[in-house]
Design an enzyme around this catalytic site. Structure first.
Site, short mmCIF file in Angstrom:
data_model
loop_
_atom_site.label_atom_id
_atom_site.label_comp_id
_atom_site.label_asym_id
_atom_site.label_seq_id
_atom_site.Cartn_x
_atom_site.Cartn_y
_atom_site.Cartn_z
CB CYS A 150 4.13 -7.11 2.09
SG CYS A 150 5.47 -8.29 1.85
CB CYS A 186 8.20 1.29 -10.83
SG CYS A 186 7.89 0.34 -12.31
CB CYS A 211 8.98 -10.09 5.25
SG CYS A 211 8.30 -9.72 3.63
CB CYS A 261 8.22 -5.80 2.67
SG CYS A 261 7.35 -5.97 4.25
CB CYS A 280 5.17 -10.32 5.91
SG CYS A 280 5.27 -8.53 5.79
FE FE Z 1 6.61 -8.12 3.88
#
Ligand code: FE
Length: 130
Positions: free
Chosen positions: A47, A119, A99, A96, A50
């Protein structure tokens, strides 16, 4: 999982304007323009908000869409799916789990073994090679 919460001002300082638009405002990058749609190195995608590990190169496939595509996340716990009714469609948004940053969408037209196509936006991800 313990959540990471940041204010809008904090996110704006941490992210580039394009990352902020996509990750925090549910934006979409143009197809065939991101750095990862044609990226074939072995490693892990994290991510960009984060640093949580989200997808592995082993689950990446060429969807032909111009966005990086995966048939499964590293762990079901690391991604959350939200119903997205924007733009007159019903889609499943991928965020995510730590976060809440926007990654992209998941569709039911992916390859085996899952039949899923995550995607994603390149801007939502960072990559570390094996
Ligand atoms: Fe994250």
């Amino acid at each position: 999982m313990e959540k990471i919460k940041r204010t809008d001002e904090e996110w704006k300082k941490l992210l580039t304007p394009e990352q902020y638009r996509i990750l925090r405002r549910k934006g979409t990058e143009a197809p065939f323009c991101g750095v990862f749609y044609d990226h074939k190195k072995a490693g892990t995608y994290f991510c960009a908000g984060c640093g949580l590990p989200l997808f592995s190169s082993g689950a990446k496939f060429d969807s032909g869409t111009g966005w990086p595509s995966f048939f499964e996340p590293i762990s079901e716990e690391n991604v959350a799916i939200h119903t997205d009714l924007s733009h007159g469609m019903m889609r499943s948004e991928v965020v995510c789990a730590r976060c809440d940053s926007h990654m992209g969408h998941v569709f039911n037209d992916g390859p085996p073994p899952t039949g899923l196509r995550y995607c994603l936006n390149s801007e939502s991800l960072t990559f570390v090679p094996d």
